[in-house]
Design an enzyme around this catalytic site. Structure first.
Site, PDB file in Angstrom:
ATOM      1  N   MET A  27      -2.371  -8.557  -4.089  1.00 41.98           N
ATOM      2  CA  MET A  27      -2.556  -8.751  -5.534  1.00 41.98           C
ATOM      3  C   MET A  27      -1.542  -9.770  -6.062  1.00 41.98           C
ATOM      4  O   MET A  27      -1.280  -9.823  -7.268  1.00 41.98           O
ATOM      5  CB  MET A  27      -2.423  -7.421  -6.273  1.00 41.98           C
ATOM      6  CG  MET A  27      -3.499  -6.416  -5.860  1.00 41.98           C
ATOM      7  SD  MET A  27      -3.892  -5.209  -7.134  1.00 41.98           S
ATOM      8  CE  MET A  27      -2.324  -4.384  -7.328  1.00 41.98           C
ATOM      9  N   HIS A  34       4.875  -8.430   1.689  1.00 41.01           N
ATOM     10  CA  HIS A  34       3.664  -9.220   1.926  1.00 41.01           C
ATOM     11  C   HIS A  34       3.902 -10.266   3.025  1.00 41.01           C
ATOM     12  O   HIS A  34       3.067 -10.482   3.885  1.00 41.01           O
ATOM     13  CB  HIS A  34       3.260  -9.963   0.652  1.00 41.01           C
ATOM     14  CG  HIS A  34       2.944  -9.094  -0.529  1.00 41.01           C
ATOM     15  ND1 HIS A  34       3.746  -9.046  -1.641  1.00 41.01           N
ATOM     16  CD2 HIS A  34       1.917  -8.239  -0.770  1.00 41.01           C
ATOM     17  CE1 HIS A  34       3.221  -8.222  -2.526  1.00 41.01           C
ATOM     18  NE2 HIS A  34       2.110  -7.708  -2.021  1.00 41.01           N
ATOM     19  N   GLN A  58      -9.472  -1.434  -9.625  1.00 42.09           N
ATOM     20  CA  GLN A  58      -8.617  -0.417  -9.012  1.00 42.09           C
ATOM     21  C   GLN A  58      -7.517   0.079  -9.944  1.00 42.09           C
ATOM     22  O   GLN A  58      -6.669   0.856  -9.542  1.00 42.09           O
ATOM     23  CB  GLN A  58      -8.050  -0.907  -7.676  1.00 42.09           C
ATOM     24  CG  GLN A  58      -7.032  -2.009  -7.774  1.00 42.09           C
ATOM     25  CD  GLN A  58      -6.658  -2.530  -6.396  1.00 42.09           C
ATOM     26  OE1 GLN A  58      -7.459  -3.184  -5.734  1.00 42.09           O
ATOM     27  NE2 GLN A  58      -5.450  -2.230  -5.940  1.00 42.09           N
ATOM     28  N   GLY A 144      -0.344  -2.819   4.806  1.00 47.65           N
ATOM     29  CA  GLY A 144       1.003  -2.268   4.825  1.00 47.65           C
ATOM     30  C   GLY A 144       0.998  -0.752   4.832  1.00 47.65           C
ATOM     31  O   GLY A 144       0.232  -0.116   4.113  1.00 47.65           O
ATOM     32  N   VAL A 173       8.451  -2.603   4.504  1.00 47.86           N
ATOM     33  CA  VAL A 173       9.671  -3.406   4.359  1.00 47.86           C
ATOM     34  C   VAL A 173      10.458  -2.852   3.166  1.00 47.86           C
ATOM     35  O   VAL A 173       9.885  -2.602   2.102  1.00 47.86           O
ATOM     36  CB  VAL A 173       9.325  -4.896   4.149  1.00 47.86           C
ATOM     37  CG1 VAL A 173      10.590  -5.717   3.934  1.00 47.86           C
ATOM     38  CG2 VAL A 173       8.532  -5.423   5.338  1.00 47.86           C
ATOM     39  N   LEU A 181       9.917  -2.184  -0.891  1.00 45.51           N
ATOM     40  CA  LEU A 181       9.588  -3.313  -1.759  1.00 45.51           C
ATOM     41  C   LEU A 181       8.230  -3.079  -2.398  1.00 45.51           C
ATOM     42  O   LEU A 181       7.295  -2.609  -1.746  1.00 45.51           O
ATOM     43  CB  LEU A 181       9.537  -4.620  -0.952  1.00 45.51           C
ATOM     44  CG  LEU A 181      10.815  -5.108  -0.303  1.00 45.51           C
ATOM     45  CD1 LEU A 181      10.635  -6.536   0.189  1.00 45.51           C
ATOM     46  CD2 LEU A 181      11.987  -5.047  -1.244  1.00 45.51           C
ATOM     47  N   SER A 183       5.747  -4.897  -5.837  1.00 44.34           N
ATOM     48  CA  SER A 183       5.668  -5.832  -6.969  1.00 44.34           C
ATOM     49  C   SER A 183       6.044  -5.119  -8.259  1.00 44.34           C
ATOM     50  O   SER A 183       6.488  -5.751  -9.219  1.00 44.34           O
ATOM     51  CB  SER A 183       4.253  -6.399  -7.086  1.00 44.34           C
ATOM     52  OG  SER A 183       3.862  -6.993  -5.856  1.00 44.34           O
ATOM     53  N   ARG A 184       5.862  -3.803  -8.305  1.00 45.72           N
ATOM     54  CA  ARG A 184       6.148  -3.047  -9.538  1.00 45.72           C
ATOM     55  C   ARG A 184       7.629  -2.698  -9.695  1.00 45.72           C
ATOM     56  O   ARG A 184       8.009  -2.175 -10.744  1.00 45.72           O
ATOM     57  CB  ARG A 184       5.309  -1.767  -9.584  1.00 45.72           C
ATOM     58  CG  ARG A 184       3.819  -2.023  -9.805  1.00 45.72           C
ATOM     59  CD  ARG A 184       3.066  -0.715 -10.025  1.00 45.72           C
ATOM     60  NE  ARG A 184       1.711  -0.911 -10.486  1.00 45.72           N
ATOM     61  CZ  ARG A 184       0.614  -0.907  -9.702  1.00 45.72           C
ATOM     62  NH1 ARG A 184       0.748  -0.729  -8.400  1.00 45.72           N
ATOM     63  NH2 ARG A 184      -0.586  -1.079 -10.220  1.00 45.72           N
TER      64      ARG A 184
HETATM   65  P1  AMP Z   1      -0.473  -5.319  -2.991  1.00 43.54           P
HETATM   66  O1  AMP Z   1      -0.215  -6.750  -3.360  1.00 43.54           O
HETATM   67  O2  AMP Z   1       0.470  -4.358  -3.597  1.00 43.54           O
HETATM   68  O3  AMP Z   1      -1.930  -4.947  -3.140  1.00 43.54           O
HETATM   69  O4  AMP Z   1      -0.185  -5.242  -1.420  1.00 43.54           O
HETATM   70  C1  AMP Z   1      -0.847  -6.065  -0.498  1.00 43.54           C
HETATM   71  C2  AMP Z   1      -0.565  -5.576   0.900  1.00 43.54           C
HETATM   72  O5  AMP Z   1       0.846  -5.625   1.149  1.00 43.54           O
HETATM   73  C3  AMP Z   1      -1.008  -4.121   1.105  1.00 43.54           C
HETATM   74  O6  AMP Z   1      -1.562  -3.975   2.409  1.00 43.54           O
HETATM   75  C4  AMP Z   1       0.299  -3.380   0.969  1.00 43.54           C
HETATM   76  O7  AMP Z   1       0.316  -2.142   1.641  1.00 43.54           O
HETATM   77  C5  AMP Z   1       1.278  -4.360   1.594  1.00 43.54           C
HETATM   78  N1  AMP Z   1       2.646  -4.085   1.141  1.00 43.54           N
HETATM   79  C6  AMP Z   1       3.069  -3.943  -0.135  1.00 43.54           C
HETATM   80  N2  AMP Z   1       4.394  -3.623  -0.163  1.00 43.54           N
HETATM   81  C7  AMP Z   1       4.793  -3.573   1.131  1.00 43.54           C
HETATM   82  C8  AMP Z   1       6.045  -3.285   1.781  1.00 43.54           C
HETATM   83  N3  AMP Z   1       7.144  -2.997   1.080  1.00 43.54           N
HETATM   84  N4  AMP Z   1       6.081  -3.306   3.122  1.00 43.54           N
HETATM   85  C9  AMP Z   1       4.965  -3.598   3.857  1.00 43.54           C
HETATM   86  N5  AMP Z   1       3.772  -3.875   3.301  1.00 43.54           N
HETATM   87  C10 AMP Z   1       3.679  -3.861   1.969  1.00 43.54           C
END
Ligand code: AMP
Length: 283
Positions: A27, A34, A58, A144, A173, A181, A183-184
């Site tokens: 996102m 990421h 979502q 992730g 991570v 980690l 984004s929020r």
């Molecule tokens: P999002 O942008 O939050 O939809 O996340 C995109 C992808 O990155 C998803 O598969 C998440 O599970 C993964 N992701 C987000 N945060 C982390 C993290 N801290 N460590 C590993 N993968 C992550």
């Protein structure tokens, strides 16, 4: 690096790239979590495709869709630097044109926890990822473990629909203090940020208690709860079956500890695997 905005362009360019293709849906508002997925995809695949799409379906009503962090220019620079060959960044209008009526539901795995807290969330996730997979046609989907319930549900969907795609779930991570980690995390004020790592300490203490031979689930949960620092408050903290997300009432292994702690309006989501006798730290 190609940047496209429609499914037709995405499919045409994805088909022209040398395979196998690794695909990382996001996102945006990218961070090292990421980028770790992109790096893993680069190591295992010939070409890497990422998507950036803040998927309105979502987000439940009243959630943070409007204020979700967006940094498209920075994201594209990071993806170019990380070696992505193609970025697919559709608009909501492209993704859901007028008259769009299809619903995708994966039963069971998404019923509790995030599915219960966020009505419609997993149907929105499943639908958008299925559409993205059809556009990109990757060999490997990288997800992730941070969003463990989502990863297990999407892996189920890929298998159930006989998609010729392997699902790889990559380790969470974390910041040096243990906070996963996200984004929020930018939503946290100083006081909340200071308390936030207590969630990971809780998960780690629970795993240590299990490994030390704790007697039952309630005792393990009490160990975790005691670690949570105010102003964080536990929304849920449970042991589940890692394949189905059914709640565990015994200390059977392998298991997964799942948790959400609230910091004001922000929900901090985390999890920690309890490996089975054969080891392994992954879902
Ligand atoms: P999002 O942008 O939050 O939809 O996340 C995109 C992808 O990155 C998803 O598969 C998440 O599970 C993964 N992701 C987000 N945060 C982390 C993290 N801290 N460590 C590993 N993968 C992550």
């Amino acid at each position: 690096m190609h940047v496209v905005h429609t499914p037709g362009e995405a499919r045409a360019i994805a088909r022209s790239l040398p395979g196998p293709l690794g695909f990382v849906p996001t996102m945006g508002a990218l961070h090292r979590g990421h980028l770790a997925l992109i790096e893993r995809a680069r190591a295992e695949c010939t070409s890497v495709v990422a998507s950036i799409f803040v998927n309105p379906l979502q987000f439940a009503p009243g959630e943070d869709y409007e204020r979700y962090p967006r940094s498209p220019e920075r994201d594209l620079a990071l993806l170019a630097e990380a070696g992505a060959a193609l970025v697919y960044a559709p608009t909501p209008q492209e993704m859901y044109p007028p008259g769009f009526a299809t619903h995708v539901e994966v039963r069971g795995i998404g019923d509790a926890y995030e599915g219960a807290a966020r009505p419609g969330h997993f149907a929105g996730v499943a639908l958008v990822v299925l559409k993205l997979l059809h556009a990109i046609e990757p060999a490997v989907l990288y997800l992730g473990q941070k969003d463990a319930q989502q990863a297990v549900l999407l892996r189920r969907m890929v298998r159930d629909l006989d998609l010729p795609i392997e699902t790889t779930i990559c380790a969470t991570v974390r910041e040096p203090d243990g906070l996963a980690l996200s984004s929020r995390n930018v939503y946290l004020n100083d006081e909340q940020r200071r308390a936030a790592p207590s969630l990971y300490r809780a998960l780690s203490a629970m795993r240590a208690a299990i490994e030390a031979g704790a007697s039952d689930v309630e005792a393990v949960k009490a160990v975790g709860s005691a670690c949570i620092e105010p102003p964080l408050e536990i929304e849920y903290l449970d042991l589940v079956d890692p394949a189905t997300f059914a709640r565990r009432s015994t200390l059977e292994r392998p298991a997964l500890i799942v948790a959400v702690a609230r910091a004001g309006r922000t929900r901090l989501l985390d999890n920690l695997p309890i490996p089975g006798a054969d080891g392994g730290d992954q879902l």
